[in-house]
Design an enzyme around this catalytic site. Structure first.
Site, PDB file in Angstrom:
ATOM      1  N   ILE A   8       2.660  75.966 -37.311  1.00  0.00           N
ATOM      2  CA  ILE A   8       1.733  75.008 -36.684  1.00  0.00           C
ATOM      3  C   ILE A   8       1.593  73.732 -37.510  1.00  0.00           C
ATOM      4  O   ILE A   8       1.338  72.662 -36.954  1.00  0.00           O
ATOM      5  CB  ILE A   8       0.365  75.669 -36.400  1.00  0.00           C
ATOM      6  N   GLY A  53      -3.437  82.934 -44.342  1.00  0.00           N
ATOM      7  CA  GLY A  53      -2.861  82.717 -43.019  1.00  0.00           C
ATOM      8  C   GLY A  53      -2.724  81.252 -42.641  1.00  0.00           C
ATOM      9  O   GLY A  53      -2.354  80.416 -43.471  1.00  0.00           O
ATOM     10  N   VAL A  54      -3.035  80.944 -41.392  1.00  0.00           N
ATOM     11  CA  VAL A  54      -2.941  79.569 -40.880  1.00  0.00           C
ATOM     12  C   VAL A  54      -3.819  78.625 -41.706  1.00  0.00           C
ATOM     13  O   VAL A  54      -3.415  77.502 -42.018  1.00  0.00           O
ATOM     14  CB  VAL A  54      -3.426  79.517 -39.417  1.00  0.00           C
ATOM     15  N   ASP A  55      -5.002  79.089 -42.022  1.00  0.00           N
ATOM     16  CA  ASP A  55      -5.972  78.280 -42.770  1.00  0.00           C
ATOM     17  C   ASP A  55      -5.360  77.780 -44.084  1.00  0.00           C
ATOM     18  O   ASP A  55      -5.388  76.578 -44.387  1.00  0.00           O
ATOM     19  CB  ASP A  55      -7.193  79.177 -43.028  1.00  0.00           C
ATOM     20  N   THR A  85      -5.734  86.860 -34.599  1.00  0.00           N
ATOM     21  CA  THR A  85      -4.733  87.938 -34.529  1.00  0.00           C
ATOM     22  C   THR A  85      -4.127  88.300 -35.887  1.00  0.00           C
ATOM     23  O   THR A  85      -3.253  89.162 -35.957  1.00  0.00           O
ATOM     24  CB  THR A  85      -3.585  87.583 -33.567  1.00  0.00           C
ATOM     25  N   GLY A  86      -4.590  87.641 -36.945  1.00  0.00           N
ATOM     26  CA  GLY A  86      -4.086  87.953 -38.286  1.00  0.00           C
ATOM     27  C   GLY A  86      -5.069  88.836 -39.025  1.00  0.00           C
ATOM     28  O   GLY A  86      -5.291  89.982 -38.656  1.00  0.00           O
ATOM     29  N   VAL A  87      -5.670  88.258 -40.042  1.00  0.00           N
ATOM     30  CA  VAL A  87      -6.647  88.982 -40.868  1.00  0.00           C
ATOM     31  C   VAL A  87      -7.793  89.548 -40.017  1.00  0.00           C
ATOM     32  O   VAL A  87      -8.350  90.594 -40.343  1.00  0.00           O
ATOM     33  CB  VAL A  87      -7.195  88.032 -41.970  1.00  0.00           C
ATOM     34  N   TYR A  88      -8.125  88.870 -38.912  1.00  0.00           N
ATOM     35  CA  TYR A  88      -9.247  89.310 -38.072  1.00  0.00           C
ATOM     36  C   TYR A  88      -8.858  90.409 -37.071  1.00  0.00           C
ATOM     37  O   TYR A  88      -9.695  90.846 -36.278  1.00  0.00           O
ATOM     38  CB  TYR A  88      -9.910  88.122 -37.378  1.00  0.00           C
TER      39      TYR A  88
HETATM   40  P1  ADP Z   1      -7.452  85.019 -38.287  1.00  0.00           P
HETATM   41  O1  ADP Z   1      -8.280  85.141 -39.538  1.00  0.00           O
HETATM   42  O2  ADP Z   1      -8.153  84.220 -37.205  1.00  0.00           O
HETATM   43  O3  ADP Z   1      -6.937  86.332 -37.811  1.00  0.00           O
HETATM   44  P2  ADP Z   1      -4.871  84.304 -39.490  1.00  0.00           P
HETATM   45  O4  ADP Z   1      -4.508  82.999 -40.076  1.00  0.00           O
HETATM   46  O5  ADP Z   1      -4.961  85.481 -40.407  1.00  0.00           O
HETATM   47  O6  ADP Z   1      -6.240  84.053 -38.685  1.00  0.00           O
HETATM   48  O7  ADP Z   1      -3.832  84.678 -38.337  1.00  0.00           O
HETATM   49  C1  ADP Z   1      -3.811  84.105 -37.068  1.00  0.00           C
HETATM   50  C2  ADP Z   1      -2.382  84.068 -36.551  1.00  0.00           C
HETATM   51  O8  ADP Z   1      -1.678  82.961 -37.099  1.00  0.00           O
HETATM   52  C3  ADP Z   1      -1.548  85.292 -36.895  1.00  0.00           C
HETATM   53  O9  ADP Z   1      -0.889  85.721 -35.705  1.00  0.00           O
HETATM   54  C4  ADP Z   1      -0.545  84.769 -37.925  1.00  0.00           C
HETATM   55  O10 ADP Z   1       0.691  85.452 -37.839  1.00  0.00           O
HETATM   56  C5  ADP Z   1      -0.381  83.337 -37.488  1.00  0.00           C
HETATM   57  N1  ADP Z   1       0.100  82.368 -38.511  1.00  0.00           N
HETATM   58  C6  ADP Z   1       0.077  82.473 -39.864  1.00  0.00           C
HETATM   59  N2  ADP Z   1       0.600  81.355 -40.433  1.00  0.00           N
HETATM   60  C7  ADP Z   1       0.939  80.520 -39.404  1.00  0.00           C
HETATM   61  C8  ADP Z   1       1.529  79.207 -39.324  1.00  0.00           C
HETATM   62  N3  ADP Z   1       1.858  78.505 -40.415  1.00  0.00           N
HETATM   63  N4  ADP Z   1       1.726  78.659 -38.079  1.00  0.00           N
HETATM   64  C9  ADP Z   1       1.391  79.348 -36.958  1.00  0.00           C
HETATM   65  N5  ADP Z   1       0.829  80.576 -36.969  1.00  0.00           N
HETATM   66  C10 ADP Z   1       0.611  81.157 -38.173  1.00  0.00           C
END
Ligand code: ADP
Length: 173
Positions: free
Chosen positions: A11, A32-34, A123-126
């Site tokens: 992303i 993760g994304v954050d 869908t990741g850590v949560y």
């Molecule tokens: P949450 O805490 O809301 O679950 P996460 O960041 O742990 O958020 O995960 C949310 C989703 O983003 C997961 O499906 C993960 O595989 C995906 N993800 C992780 N890194 C990236 C990235 N750089 N770009 C797009 N999606 C990502």
């Protein structure tokens, strides 16, 4: 109704007006994304998040809400931070996941963004089951009353992409 596009990828690399961050309520970054968004976007995003906490959300951003910052070094102009629900078998939190999408689009409208990229929030850590999350995310965006023209779901990996593709096909039927 915005046009919905699915892409597999990172992303942080998207050329869109606004990127949605699956943040946590502290707005201080995380995994993760954050983590990826803060790493690629640089310090200014965190500085703005700190200011938002101090000015508007001393106790943290509530689940299902969204706020905007600039996007630092990213191609995008804005990062929209939203807090997804953690998954719980014992309680239906789908309205909170839906709210992340409507609130992010509302904030995008406030900023004047016309293209917005979403990750698969929660869908990741949560631990939200991705099939359920995909259905909620896609139907909520499809029903949103927004001036945003394009919503791009950016899925991390072929499996996540395939799940969203199936859910989108099912929704169009
Ligand atoms: P949450 O805490 O809301 O679950 P996460 O960041 O742990 O958020 O995960 C949310 C989703 O983003 C997961 O499906 C993960 O595989 C995906 N993800 C992780 N890194 C990236 C990235 N750089 N770009 C797009 N999606 C990502």
């Amino acid at each position: 109704m915005p046009k919905i596009i699915l892409v597999e990828g990172d992303i942080t690399k998207q050329r869109v007006d606004a990127i949605v961050n699956a943040a946590n309520s502290s707005l201080m970054g995380g995994g993760g994304v954050d983590g990826a968004i803060h790493r690629a976007g640089g310090r200014t995003i965190l500085e703005e998040c700190k200011q938002i906490r101090a000015d508007r959300y001393p106790d943290g951003l509530p689940t299902g809400q969204a706020v905007a910052t600039t996007a630092g070094d990213l191609h995008a102009t804005w990062v929209i931070h939203t807090v997804g629900p953690t998954y719980a078998k014992s309680e239906d939190r789908s309205h909170l996941l839906a709210s992340c999408h409507t609130e992010s689009l509302r904030v995008a409208d406030e900023q004047g963004a016309r293209s917005v990229a979403f990750p698969a929030i929660s869908t990741g850590v949560y631990r939200y089951p991705i099939e359920e999350a995909a259905t909620i995310a896609l139907s909520t965006v499809a029903e949103s009353n927004t001036a945003v023209k394009e919503v791009r779901f950016v899925l991390h990996g072929a499996d996540a992409y395939a799940v969203f593709e199936r859910a989108l096909r099912a929704q169009m039927r």
